[in-house]
Design an enzyme around this catalytic site. Structure first.
Site, PDB file in Angstrom:
ATOM      1  N   CYS A 116       0.982  -1.132  -0.202  1.00  0.00           N
ATOM      2  CA  CYS A 116      -0.150   0.292   0.288  1.00  0.00           C
ATOM      3  C   CYS A 116       0.732   1.380  -0.002  1.00  0.00           C
ATOM      4  CB  CYS A 116      -1.035   0.058   1.186  1.00  0.00           C
ATOM      5  SG  CYS A 116      -2.112   1.291   1.242  1.00  0.00           S
TER       6      CYS A 116
ATOM      7  N   GLU B  18      -3.486   0.789  -6.290  1.00  0.00           N
ATOM      8  CA  GLU B  18      -2.867  -0.563  -5.892  1.00  0.00           C
ATOM      9  C   GLU B  18      -3.245  -0.084  -8.312  1.00  0.00           C
ATOM     10  OE1 GLU B  18      -0.059  -2.239  -6.141  1.00  0.00           O
ATOM     11  OE2 GLU B  18      -1.155  -2.483  -3.735  1.00  0.00           O
TER      12      GLU B  18
END
Length: 367
Positions: free
Chosen positions: A2, A116
């Site tokens: 992340c 992402e």
């Protein structure tokens, strides 16, 4: 992993988003916080942590910088917030940078969603992951403090990650540790050191996660605004030209295969025509040779017959001439009995080859 997210929550909404209801909370350095649709390492973000309650507060919303800088870092060293913005949850009890933080330096933070990137060859397509009902995602984290050469204390944090869930394995092999309910959030913040934290630090398998593609412009931290998490339509992919030249590609594309087959059939037909023409020419040549031989034999027979007829004709004429001569002159009996002889040759002064011919020198010798 992340490394990018959306955090536009108001500071007063952060505790509620982190399942801390009706709990006295104080704010620390909250003025450094800047809500953004595209936050990354190096950004100041509100982090929630537990306090001992001595000042009447059981929790605090502390604005810290994303990207851990361990307390043992040299004072004159320039901090690198991209070096430890994530920590693998499987190894936090092994690495010194994280092991000492687990007992008392656990914290959580809330994102409305995170980004992402999906790798597609040399290109990357970002996706926005969020809860379907719009509630905030709560991430497990660790924090630390570091004093620089000027005596300033800097608070930083890192987000814990786990292996990706079964629903997100297609996107990436890692994802942040999501504390999906109030019980898991309280267990992470309040449990003693003896607690088995590995039961919390696992992939989130809930079916309430959603995702969609967003603009690649979010790759730059300077790009901000509601356009960051706006869904886009991906272009449909056609058959790449490389497929026409690969083994698998030609299996799928049947056009070139049929063309090759037709070319092979034409080559076979051409070869058969050539063989037929060759056989025909050879047969014709044999017939011509046979014809020439027969013609030559016929001519030879005609010539032989002509020669024989001419010989017979000549012999008949000779016999006829002798018959006429015999009728005109009647020879005597002696002449008849005398054998025929060839007329006598006249003797001349013809010298034989063995006799020497006079030469020019013989005339001079006589005189």
């Amino acid at each position: 992993m992340c490394g990018r997210g959306r955090c536009t929550l108001r500071p007063e909404d952060v505790p509620r988003a982190c399942h801390l209801n009706d709990v006295p909370v104080r704010q620390v350095d909250i003025n450094r916080y800047r809500p953004s649709y595209n936050v990354g390492p190096g950004s100041y973000l509100p982090v929630v942590l537990r306090e001992d309650g001595t000042d009447g507060y059981e929790a605090a919303v502390h604005c810290m910088k994303w990207g851990l800088v361990p307390s043992f870092t040299k004072k004159d060293e320039k901090p690198d917030h991209f070096k430890m913005f994530n920590a693998r949850s499987e190894s936090i009890s092994e690495k010194a940078s994280f092991r000492r933080l687990v007992p008392k330096n656990r914290c959580v933070l809330a994102f409305e969603g995170f980004y992402e990137w999906k790798k597609d060859g040399s290109k990357k397509q970002p996706y926005y992951i969020h809860f379907k009902d719009g509630r905030a995602l709560v991430f497990a984290a660790l924090y630390d403090s570091w004093k620089n050469s000027e005596g300033e204390i800097l608070y930083t944090f890192t987000i814990l990650t786990s292996s990706s869930s079964s629903a997100l394995q297609w996107l990436h092999d890692r994802m942040p540790v999501i504390l999906g309910d109030e019980g898991s959030t309280h267990a992470w913040l309040n449990s003693p050191t003896s607690f088995k934290f590995e039961t919390l630090l696992k992939p989130y398998e809930g079916s309430d996660l959603a995702w969609y593609p967003v603009t690649p412009a979010i790759g730059k931290l300077s790009f901000d605004g509601p356009e960051c998490f706006k869904e886009i339509q991906l272009k449909s992919k056609g058959t790449p030209i490389s497929k026409f030249f690969s083994k698998n590609g030609t299996d799928k594309v049947k056009g070139p295969k049929k063309l090759v087959k037709s070319l092979d059939d034409n080559d076979s037909a051409l070869q058969n025509v050539q063989n037929d023409v060759g056989d025909e020419l050879e047969t014709k040549a044999k017939e011509e040779v046979t014809y020439d031989s027969g013609e030559m034999n016929a001519k030879a027979e005609v010539c032989a017959g002509s020669s024989q007829a001419a010989g017979v004709k000549c012999q008949t004429k000779r016999d006829y001439d002798e018959f006429l001569t015999a009728a005109d002159t009647k020879p005597s009996g002696e002449e008849i009995e005398k054998p025929l002889t060839s007329p006598a040759k006249k003797k001349g002064n013809i010298k034989g080859a063995s006799e020497k011919q006079p030469t020019m020198l013989s005339y001079f010798a006589r005189s």
